[in-house]
Design a protein around this motif. Structure first.
Motif, PDB file in Angstrom:
ATOM      1  N   PRO A 194     -19.553 -16.960 -90.398  1.00 39.90           N
ATOM      2  CA  PRO A 194     -18.860 -17.262 -89.275  1.00 39.90           C
ATOM      3  C   PRO A 194     -17.315 -17.141 -89.217  1.00 39.90           C
ATOM      4  O   PRO A 194     -16.772 -17.509 -90.343  1.00 39.90           O
ATOM      5  N   ALA A 195     -16.559 -16.537 -88.165  1.00 41.30           N
ATOM      6  CA  ALA A 195     -15.390 -16.431 -88.045  1.00 41.30           C
ATOM      7  C   ALA A 195     -14.813 -16.647 -86.916  1.00 41.30           C
ATOM      8  O   ALA A 195     -15.612 -16.244 -85.561  1.00 41.30           O
ATOM      9  N   MET A 196     -13.845 -16.866 -86.529  1.00 42.13           N
ATOM     10  CA  MET A 196     -13.184 -17.311 -85.030  1.00 42.13           C
ATOM     11  C   MET A 196     -11.765 -17.208 -85.269  1.00 42.13           C
ATOM     12  O   MET A 196     -11.084 -17.112 -86.154  1.00 42.13           O
ATOM     13  N   GLY A 197     -10.822 -17.341 -84.201  1.00 39.02           N
ATOM     14  CA  GLY A 197      -9.564 -17.308 -83.989  1.00 39.02           C
ATOM     15  C   GLY A 197      -8.873 -17.650 -82.810  1.00 39.02           C
ATOM     16  O   GLY A 197      -9.452 -17.937 -81.951  1.00 39.02           O
ATOM     17  N   PHE A 198      -7.682 -17.647 -82.812  1.00 45.05           N
ATOM     18  CA  PHE A 198      -6.861 -18.229 -81.425  1.00 45.05           C
ATOM     19  C   PHE A 198      -5.346 -17.340 -81.255  1.00 45.05           C
ATOM     20  O   PHE A 198      -4.814 -16.895 -82.565  1.00 45.05           O
ATOM     21  N   VAL A 199      -5.409 -16.871 -80.301  1.00 48.91           N
ATOM     22  CA  VAL A 199      -4.181 -15.889 -79.870  1.00 48.91           C
ATOM     23  C   VAL A 199      -3.288 -16.751 -78.995  1.00 48.91           C
ATOM     24  O   VAL A 199      -3.826 -17.121 -77.779  1.00 48.91           O
ATOM     25  N   ALA A 200      -2.092 -17.097 -79.233  1.00 51.33           N
ATOM     26  CA  ALA A 200      -1.135 -17.721 -78.489  1.00 51.33           C
ATOM     27  C   ALA A 200      -0.527 -16.752 -77.476  1.00 51.33           C
ATOM     28  O   ALA A 200      -0.341 -15.635 -77.844  1.00 51.33           O
ATOM     29  N   HIS A 201      -0.142 -17.097 -76.152  1.00 56.27           N
ATOM     30  CA  HIS A 201       0.146 -16.477 -75.183  1.00 56.27           C
ATOM     31  C   HIS A 201       1.895 -16.853 -75.263  1.00 56.27           C
ATOM     32  O   HIS A 201       2.100 -17.841 -74.900  1.00 56.27           O
ATOM     33  N   ILE A 202       2.755 -15.805 -75.516  1.00 58.77           N
ATOM     34  CA  ILE A 202       4.183 -16.145 -75.863  1.00 58.77           C
ATOM     35  C   ILE A 202       5.097 -15.491 -74.601  1.00 58.77           C
ATOM     36  O   ILE A 202       4.495 -14.251 -74.176  1.00 58.77           O
ATOM     37  N   PRO A 203       5.605 -16.167 -73.920  1.00 59.97           N
ATOM     38  CA  PRO A 203       6.566 -15.648 -72.992  1.00 59.97           C
ATOM     39  C   PRO A 203       7.092 -14.227 -73.338  1.00 59.97           C
ATOM     40  O   PRO A 203       7.882 -14.221 -74.464  1.00 59.97           O
ATOM     41  N   HIS A 204       6.938 -13.120 -72.368  1.00 55.86           N
ATOM     42  CA  HIS A 204       7.640 -11.906 -72.636  1.00 55.86           C
ATOM     43  C   HIS A 204       8.964 -11.993 -73.290  1.00 55.86           C
ATOM     44  O   HIS A 204       9.475 -11.181 -74.073  1.00 55.86           O
ATOM     45  N   TYR A 205       9.806 -12.917 -72.770  1.00 53.08           N
ATOM     46  CA  TYR A 205      11.354 -12.743 -73.012  1.00 53.08           C
ATOM     47  C   TYR A 205      11.737 -13.481 -74.273  1.00 53.08           C
ATOM     48  O   TYR A 205      12.656 -13.300 -74.700  1.00 53.08           O
ATOM     49  N   LEU A 206      10.579 -14.133 -74.790  1.00 55.88           N
ATOM     50  CA  LEU A 206      10.820 -14.794 -76.121  1.00 55.88           C
ATOM     51  C   LEU A 206       9.943 -14.059 -77.378  1.00 55.88           C
ATOM     52  O   LEU A 206      10.168 -14.537 -78.445  1.00 55.88           O
ATOM     53  N   ALA A 207       9.394 -12.756 -76.890  1.00 52.63           N
ATOM     54  CA  ALA A 207       8.350 -12.217 -77.971  1.00 52.63           C
ATOM     55  C   ALA A 207       9.169 -11.834 -79.217  1.00 52.63           C
ATOM     56  O   ALA A 207       8.671 -11.513 -80.128  1.00 52.63           O
ATOM     57  N   GLN A 208      10.287 -11.480 -79.230  1.00 49.66           N
ATOM     58  CA  GLN A 208      11.406 -10.816 -80.282  1.00 49.66           C
ATOM     59  C   GLN A 208      12.056 -11.909 -80.944  1.00 49.66           C
ATOM     60  O   GLN A 208      12.606 -11.311 -81.952  1.00 49.66           O
ATOM     61  N   MET A 209      11.827 -13.215 -80.776  1.00 45.38           N
ATOM     62  CA  MET A 209      12.396 -14.337 -81.739  1.00 45.38           C
ATOM     63  C   MET A 209      11.393 -15.310 -82.094  1.00 45.38           C
ATOM     64  O   MET A 209      10.426 -15.223 -81.557  1.00 45.38           O
ATOM     65  N   ASP A 210      11.848 -15.827 -83.071  1.00 40.94           N
ATOM     66  CA  ASP A 210      10.633 -17.040 -83.628  1.00 40.94           C
ATOM     67  C   ASP A 210      10.585 -18.118 -82.502  1.00 40.94           C
ATOM     68  O   ASP A 210      11.615 -18.526 -81.888  1.00 40.94           O
ATOM     69  N   TYR A 211       9.466 -18.467 -82.354  1.00 43.69           N
ATOM     70  CA  TYR A 211       8.924 -19.463 -81.324  1.00 43.69           C
ATOM     71  C   TYR A 211       8.086 -20.428 -81.796  1.00 43.69           C
ATOM     72  O   TYR A 211       6.822 -20.258 -81.608  1.00 43.69           O
ATOM     73  N   PRO A 212       8.669 -21.551 -82.479  1.00 44.99           N
ATOM     74  CA  PRO A 212       7.914 -22.373 -83.251  1.00 44.99           C
ATOM     75  C   PRO A 212       7.006 -23.372 -82.381  1.00 44.99           C
ATOM     76  O   PRO A 212       6.079 -23.807 -82.900  1.00 44.99           O
ATOM     77  N   LYS A 213       7.309 -23.285 -80.997  1.00 43.76           N
ATOM     78  CA  LYS A 213       6.235 -24.260 -80.249  1.00 43.76           C
ATOM     79  C   LYS A 213       4.998 -23.541 -80.296  1.00 43.76           C
ATOM     80  O   LYS A 213       3.983 -24.290 -80.186  1.00 43.76           O
ATOM     81  N   ALA A 214       5.000 -22.216 -80.140  1.00 39.28           N
ATOM     82  CA  ALA A 214       3.739 -21.613 -80.346  1.00 39.28           C
ATOM     83  C   ALA A 214       2.956 -21.642 -81.672  1.00 39.28           C
ATOM     84  O   ALA A 214       1.564 -21.879 -81.682  1.00 39.28           O
ATOM     85  N   SER A 215       3.817 -21.532 -82.606  1.00 35.08           N
ATOM     86  CA  SER A 215       3.269 -21.971 -84.121  1.00 35.08           C
ATOM     87  C   SER A 215       2.561 -23.125 -84.270  1.00 35.08           C
ATOM     88  O   SER A 215       1.494 -23.376 -84.856  1.00 35.08           O
ATOM     89  N   ALA A 216       3.343 -24.443 -83.587  1.00 34.78           N
ATOM     90  CA  ALA A 216       2.595 -25.676 -83.707  1.00 34.78           C
ATOM     91  C   ALA A 216       1.214 -25.678 -82.850  1.00 34.78           C
ATOM     92  O   ALA A 216       0.230 -26.399 -82.993  1.00 34.78           O
ATOM     93  N   ALA A 217       1.227 -24.976 -81.538  1.00 31.89           N
ATOM     94  CA  ALA A 217      -0.008 -24.951 -80.803  1.00 31.89           C
ATOM     95  C   ALA A 217      -1.131 -24.247 -81.536  1.00 31.89           C
ATOM     96  O   ALA A 217      -2.272 -24.677 -81.488  1.00 31.89           O
ATOM     97  N   LEU A 218      -0.712 -23.290 -82.451  1.00 35.60           N
ATOM     98  CA  LEU A 218      -1.867 -22.421 -83.220  1.00 35.60           C
ATOM     99  C   LEU A 218      -2.452 -23.366 -84.221  1.00 35.60           C
ATOM    100  O   LEU A 218      -3.702 -23.611 -84.366  1.00 35.60           O
ATOM    101  N   LEU A 219      -1.364 -24.050 -85.163  1.00 32.21           N
ATOM    102  CA  LEU A 219      -2.116 -24.993 -86.062  1.00 32.21           C
ATOM    103  C   LEU A 219      -2.883 -26.121 -85.382  1.00 32.21           C
ATOM    104  O   LEU A 219      -3.793 -26.540 -85.904  1.00 32.21           O
ATOM    105  N   GLU A 220      -2.503 -26.535 -84.244  1.00 35.59           N
ATOM    106  CA  GLU A 220      -3.412 -27.624 -83.630  1.00 35.59           C
ATOM    107  C   GLU A 220      -4.911 -27.089 -83.531  1.00 35.59           C
ATOM    108  O   GLU A 220      -5.823 -27.889 -83.726  1.00 35.59           O
TER     109      GLU A 220
END
Length: 315
Positions: A194-220
Protein backbone atom coordinates in the motif's frame (compact mmCIF):
# COMPACT_ATOMS: atom_id res chain seq x y z
CA UNK A 1 31.36 -10.97 -16.18
CA UNK A 2 30.78 -8.04 -13.82
CA UNK A 3 27.70 -7.94 -11.62
CA UNK A 4 25.44 -4.89 -11.39
CA UNK A 5 26.41 -2.58 -8.51
CA UNK A 6 24.17 -2.69 -5.46
CA UNK A 7 21.84 0.31 -5.53
CA UNK A 8 20.87 0.42 -1.87
CA UNK A 9 22.88 -0.50 1.21
CA UNK A 10 20.66 -1.51 4.14
CA UNK A 11 21.90 -1.65 7.71
CA UNK A 12 21.92 -5.31 8.74
CA UNK A 13 21.18 -4.91 12.43
CA UNK A 14 18.32 -2.58 13.41
CA UNK A 15 16.85 -4.16 16.57
CA UNK A 16 14.28 -1.39 16.95
CA UNK A 17 12.67 -2.18 13.60
CA UNK A 18 13.05 -5.92 14.03
CA UNK A 19 11.04 -5.62 17.26
CA UNK A 20 8.30 -3.71 15.44
CA UNK A 21 8.09 -6.40 12.80
CA UNK A 22 8.11 -9.28 15.27
CA UNK A 23 5.31 -7.64 17.25
CA UNK A 24 3.24 -7.29 14.09
CA UNK A 25 3.00 -3.52 14.53
CA UNK A 26 2.48 -1.11 11.66
CA UNK A 27 5.42 0.81 10.20
CA UNK A 28 5.04 3.92 8.03
CA UNK A 29 7.63 5.16 5.57
CA UNK A 30 7.29 8.80 4.49
CA UNK A 31 8.77 9.64 1.07
CA UNK A 32 9.95 13.07 -0.12
CA UNK A 33 12.06 13.32 -3.28
CA UNK A 34 13.34 16.84 -4.01
CA UNK A 35 13.66 18.44 -7.41
CA UNK A 36 10.33 18.27 -9.25
CA UNK A 37 7.04 18.04 -7.39
CA UNK A 38 7.71 20.63 -4.69
CA UNK A 39 6.36 24.14 -5.30
CA UNK A 40 6.95 26.44 -2.36
CA UNK A 41 9.53 23.96 -1.04
CA UNK A 42 6.55 22.61 0.89
CA UNK A 43 7.39 18.90 0.99
CA UNK A 44 11.12 19.42 1.57
CA UNK A 45 10.42 21.82 4.45
CA UNK A 46 7.94 19.33 5.91
CA UNK A 47 10.55 16.56 5.71
CA UNK A 48 13.18 18.76 7.35
CA UNK A 49 10.72 19.47 10.15
CA UNK A 50 10.45 15.73 10.77
CA UNK A 51 14.24 15.34 10.82
CA UNK A 52 14.69 18.28 13.18
CA UNK A 53 12.10 16.87 15.58
CA UNK A 54 13.84 13.51 16.07
CA UNK A 55 17.37 12.28 16.69
CA UNK A 56 17.23 9.65 13.99
CA UNK A 57 19.73 7.31 12.39
CA UNK A 58 20.33 6.30 8.77
CA UNK A 59 19.23 2.71 8.13
CA UNK A 60 19.57 2.61 4.33
CA UNK A 61 21.68 4.53 1.81
CA UNK A 62 21.12 4.62 -1.94
CA UNK A 63 24.05 4.80 -4.36
CA UNK A 64 23.44 8.36 -5.57
CA UNK A 65 26.08 8.03 -8.32
CA UNK A 66 23.76 5.55 -10.04
CA UNK A 67 20.81 7.96 -10.07
CA UNK A 68 22.05 11.56 -10.08
CA UNK A 69 22.82 13.71 -13.13
CA UNK A 70 25.55 15.94 -11.74
CA UNK A 71 25.70 18.20 -14.80
CA UNK A 72 21.96 18.89 -14.68
CA UNK A 73 21.90 19.49 -10.91
CA UNK A 74 25.38 20.48 -9.82
CA UNK A 75 25.88 20.12 -6.06
CA UNK A 76 27.16 23.29 -4.35
CA UNK A 77 30.62 23.60 -2.88
CA UNK A 78 32.67 26.40 -1.36
CA UNK A 79 35.67 28.20 -2.82
CA UNK A 80 37.65 29.74 0.04
CA UNK A 81 40.22 32.29 -1.11
CA UNK A 82 42.49 29.91 -3.03
CA UNK A 83 41.02 26.41 -2.67
CA UNK A 84 37.82 24.36 -2.89
CA UNK A 85 36.23 22.80 0.17
CA UNK A 86 32.88 21.87 1.77
CA UNK A 87 31.41 19.85 -1.10
CA UNK A 88 27.71 19.24 -0.40
CA UNK A 89 27.33 15.77 -1.85
CA UNK A 90 23.74 14.73 -2.63
CA UNK A 91 22.39 12.05 -0.30
CA UNK A 92 19.44 9.73 -0.80
CA UNK A 93 18.83 7.92 2.47
CA UNK A 94 16.24 6.29 4.69
CA UNK A 95 16.21 7.55 8.28
CA UNK A 96 14.68 5.92 11.32
CA UNK A 97 12.78 8.60 13.26
CA UNK A 98 10.30 8.75 16.13
CA UNK A 99 7.14 10.85 16.26
CA UNK A 100 5.83 12.94 19.17
CA UNK A 101 4.35 9.79 20.76
CA UNK A 102 7.67 7.90 20.40
CA UNK A 103 6.35 5.74 17.56
CA UNK A 104 9.12 4.70 15.13
CA UNK A 105 8.75 5.42 11.42
CA UNK A 106 10.99 5.79 8.36
CA UNK A 107 11.71 8.81 6.16
CA UNK A 108 13.08 8.37 2.63
CA UNK A 109 14.56 11.74 1.72
CA UNK A 110 16.86 13.08 -0.99
CA UNK A 111 17.04 14.24 -4.61
CA UNK A 112 14.69 12.62 -7.09
CA UNK A 113 16.63 10.16 -9.28
CA UNK A 114 17.37 11.60 -12.72
CA UNK A 115 17.53 8.15 -14.29
CA UNK A 116 17.00 4.43 -13.64
CA UNK A 117 13.58 4.95 -12.08
CA UNK A 118 12.60 1.30 -12.37
CA UNK A 119 15.82 0.23 -10.66
CA UNK A 120 15.20 2.82 -7.96
CA UNK A 121 11.71 1.43 -7.33
CA UNK A 122 13.12 -2.07 -6.96
CA UNK A 123 15.71 -0.73 -4.51
CA UNK A 124 12.98 0.92 -2.43
CA UNK A 125 11.10 -2.38 -2.50
CA UNK A 126 14.12 -3.99 -0.82
CA UNK A 127 13.84 -1.46 2.01
CA UNK A 128 10.08 -1.95 2.33
CA UNK A 129 10.36 -5.72 2.54
CA UNK A 130 13.48 -5.79 4.75
CA UNK A 131 11.93 -3.59 7.45
CA UNK A 132 8.31 -4.70 7.06
CA UNK A 133 6.93 -1.32 6.01
CA UNK A 134 3.13 -1.50 6.09
CA UNK A 135 2.36 1.78 4.30
CA UNK A 136 4.26 4.33 2.23
CA UNK A 137 3.14 7.98 2.36
CA UNK A 138 4.45 10.57 -0.10
CA UNK A 139 4.33 14.36 -0.04
CA UNK A 140 4.49 16.88 -2.89
CA UNK A 141 3.28 20.31 -4.01
CA UNK A 142 2.29 21.94 -7.31
CA UNK A 143 1.72 25.60 -8.29
CA UNK A 144 -1.94 26.47 -8.87
CA UNK A 145 -3.98 29.60 -9.62
CA UNK A 146 -5.26 29.85 -6.05
CA UNK A 147 -5.04 32.66 -3.47
CA UNK A 148 -2.98 32.34 -0.30
CA UNK A 149 -5.92 33.70 1.70
CA UNK A 150 -7.92 30.48 1.32
CA UNK A 151 -7.31 27.05 2.90
CA UNK A 152 -4.60 24.90 1.35
CA UNK A 153 -6.24 22.44 -1.04
CA UNK A 154 -4.82 18.91 -1.08
CA UNK A 155 -4.98 16.27 -3.81
CA UNK A 156 -5.24 12.80 -2.27
CA UNK A 157 -3.99 9.79 -4.22
CA UNK A 158 -3.29 6.12 -3.49
CA UNK A 159 -2.67 2.82 -5.24
CA UNK A 160 -5.81 1.38 -3.57
CA UNK A 161 -9.14 3.13 -3.23
CA UNK A 162 -9.57 2.09 0.41
CA UNK A 163 -6.40 3.98 1.34
CA UNK A 164 -7.78 7.38 0.35
CA UNK A 165 -8.40 9.69 3.32
CA UNK A 166 -10.15 12.43 1.35
CA UNK A 167 -11.94 13.13 -1.91
CA UNK A 168 -10.01 14.25 -4.97
CA UNK A 169 -10.90 17.69 -6.39
CA UNK A 170 -10.26 16.39 -9.91
CA UNK A 171 -12.73 14.78 -12.29
CA UNK A 172 -11.86 12.49 -15.16
CA UNK A 173 -8.35 11.82 -16.44
CA UNK A 174 -5.41 14.23 -16.40
CA UNK A 175 -2.20 13.63 -18.36
CA UNK A 176 0.63 14.95 -16.20
CA UNK A 177 4.44 14.74 -16.24
CA UNK A 178 5.58 11.66 -14.36
CA UNK A 179 7.99 11.53 -11.44
CA UNK A 180 10.01 8.86 -9.69
CA UNK A 181 7.82 9.31 -6.62
CA UNK A 182 4.62 8.76 -8.64
CA UNK A 183 6.08 5.71 -10.38
CA UNK A 184 7.10 4.30 -7.00
CA UNK A 185 3.47 4.46 -5.83
CA UNK A 186 2.34 2.61 -8.98
CA UNK A 187 5.00 -0.09 -8.75
CA UNK A 188 4.46 -0.69 -5.03
CA UNK A 189 0.78 -1.24 -5.77
CA UNK A 190 1.68 -3.80 -8.44
CA UNK A 191 3.91 -5.55 -5.91
CA UNK A 192 1.18 -5.66 -3.27
CA UNK A 193 2.35 -2.84 -0.99
CA UNK A 194 0.00 0.00 0.00
CA UNK A 195 1.16 3.50 -0.92
CA UNK A 196 -0.57 6.85 -0.87
CA UNK A 197 0.31 10.51 -1.05
CA UNK A 198 -0.73 14.13 -0.79
CA UNK A 199 -0.06 17.05 -3.10
CA UNK A 200 -0.57 20.58 -1.79
CA UNK A 201 -1.82 23.32 -4.13
CA UNK A 202 0.54 26.31 -3.85
CA UNK A 203 -0.39 29.82 -5.07
CA UNK A 204 1.48 30.48 -8.33
CA UNK A 205 3.04 33.61 -6.97
CA UNK A 206 4.53 31.86 -3.93
CA UNK A 207 5.90 28.81 -5.76
CA UNK A 208 9.51 30.04 -5.75
CA UNK A 209 9.71 30.77 -2.03
CA UNK A 210 9.33 28.72 1.14
CA UNK A 211 5.66 28.37 2.05
CA UNK A 212 5.46 26.69 5.49
CA UNK A 213 1.67 26.94 5.62
CA UNK A 214 1.55 24.22 2.97
CA UNK A 215 4.22 22.18 4.78
CA UNK A 216 2.02 22.11 7.88
CA UNK A 217 -1.02 21.14 5.79
CA UNK A 218 0.90 18.22 4.27
CA UNK A 219 2.06 16.97 7.65
CA UNK A 220 -1.50 17.10 8.96
CA UNK A 221 -2.41 14.61 6.23
CA UNK A 222 0.65 12.46 6.97
CA UNK A 223 -0.45 12.27 10.62
CA UNK A 224 -3.82 10.86 9.56
CA UNK A 225 -2.60 8.46 6.87
CA UNK A 226 0.55 7.35 8.69
CA UNK A 227 -0.96 7.04 12.18
CA UNK A 228 1.69 9.42 13.47
CA UNK A 229 1.77 12.40 15.83
CA UNK A 230 3.80 15.45 14.77
CA UNK A 231 4.33 18.63 16.78
CA UNK A 232 3.53 21.34 14.24
CA UNK A 233 3.70 24.35 16.57
CA UNK A 234 7.07 25.58 15.27
CA UNK A 235 6.06 25.14 11.64
CA UNK A 236 2.78 26.96 12.20
CA UNK A 237 4.68 29.85 13.80
CA UNK A 238 6.83 30.06 10.66
CA UNK A 239 3.66 30.06 8.57
CA UNK A 240 2.18 32.94 10.57
CA UNK A 241 5.35 34.98 10.10
CA UNK A 242 5.28 34.35 6.35
CA UNK A 243 1.59 35.25 6.09
CA UNK A 244 2.25 38.51 7.96
CA UNK A 245 5.10 39.29 5.57
CA UNK A 246 2.87 38.72 2.55
CA UNK A 247 0.08 40.81 4.06
CA UNK A 248 2.44 43.74 4.66
CA UNK A 249 3.62 43.61 1.08
CA UNK A 250 0.10 43.47 -0.38
CA UNK A 251 -0.95 46.44 1.73
CA UNK A 252 1.67 48.58 0.01
CA UNK A 253 1.20 47.22 -3.55
CA UNK A 254 -2.29 47.81 -4.91
CA UNK A 255 -1.74 46.11 -8.28
CA UNK A 256 -0.53 42.92 -6.66
CA UNK A 257 -3.42 43.01 -4.19
CA UNK A 258 -5.83 43.31 -7.14
CA UNK A 259 -4.49 40.10 -8.66
CA UNK A 260 -4.93 38.28 -5.36
CA UNK A 261 -8.48 39.63 -5.11
CA UNK A 262 -9.22 38.28 -8.62
CA UNK A 263 -7.96 34.86 -7.55
CA UNK A 264 -10.13 35.03 -4.44
CA UNK A 265 -13.23 35.76 -6.53
CA UNK A 266 -12.40 32.89 -8.90
CA UNK A 267 -11.74 30.51 -6.00
CA UNK A 268 -15.02 31.40 -4.28
CA UNK A 269 -16.95 31.04 -7.53
CA UNK A 270 -15.39 27.62 -8.04
CA UNK A 271 -16.39 26.56 -4.52
CA UNK A 272 -19.98 27.74 -5.02
CA UNK A 273 -20.20 25.90 -8.33
CA UNK A 274 -18.96 22.71 -6.68
CA UNK A 275 -21.53 22.99 -3.90
CA UNK A 276 -24.33 23.61 -6.39
CA UNK A 277 -23.17 20.87 -8.75
CA UNK A 278 -22.84 23.28 -11.66
CA UNK A 279 -19.90 24.25 -13.86
CA UNK A 280 -16.54 24.27 -12.11
CA UNK A 281 -15.59 27.55 -13.76
CA UNK A 282 -17.46 30.80 -13.32
CA UNK A 283 -18.12 32.44 -16.67
CA UNK A 284 -18.02 35.97 -15.28
CA UNK A 285 -14.74 35.53 -13.40
CA UNK A 286 -11.88 35.06 -15.90
CA UNK A 287 -8.85 33.46 -14.28
CA UNK A 288 -5.56 35.37 -14.63
CA UNK A 289 -3.11 33.51 -16.84
CA UNK A 290 0.20 32.22 -15.53
CA UNK A 291 1.99 34.91 -17.56
CA UNK A 292 -0.17 37.67 -16.08
CA UNK A 293 0.42 36.37 -12.57
CA UNK A 294 4.14 36.12 -13.19
CA UNK A 295 4.34 39.71 -14.43
CA UNK A 296 2.39 41.06 -11.49
CA UNK A 297 4.44 39.15 -8.94
CA UNK A 298 7.99 39.73 -10.15
CA UNK A 299 8.06 42.75 -7.89
CA UNK A 300 6.34 40.79 -5.15
CA UNK A 301 9.06 38.13 -4.95
CA UNK A 302 11.81 40.73 -5.17
CA UNK A 303 10.21 42.62 -2.32
CA UNK A 304 10.08 39.55 -0.08
CA UNK A 305 13.76 38.86 -0.67
CA UNK A 306 14.66 42.45 0.19
CA UNK A 307 13.66 44.89 2.96
CA UNK A 308 10.35 44.16 4.65
CA UNK A 309 9.70 47.88 5.20
CA UNK A 310 7.99 49.23 2.04
CA UNK A 311 9.63 52.61 2.63
CA UNK A 312 13.09 51.07 2.83
CA UNK A 313 15.15 50.31 -0.24
CA UNK A 314 13.90 49.88 -3.80
CA UNK A 315 10.61 47.94 -3.62
Amino acid sequence: MTSEPRLVHIVDDVPELDAVREAGDELTMVVVLDGFLDAGNAAARAAQHLVDASDGSVVATFDVDQFHDYRARRPPMSFVRDHYEAYDAPRLVVRLLRDAADTPYLLLLGPEPDNRWEAFCRAVLEVVERFGVTRVVGMGAVPMAVPHTRPIAITHHANRADLLTGESPWRGELRVPSSAQALLEVRLGEWGHPAMGFVAHIPHYLAQMDYPKASAALLEQVEIAGRLMVDLSGLRAEAEDREAEITRYLASNEEVADVVAALERQYDAFERAEEEGSSLLAADQPLPTGEEIGQQFEQFLAGLDGPTDPNEGDA
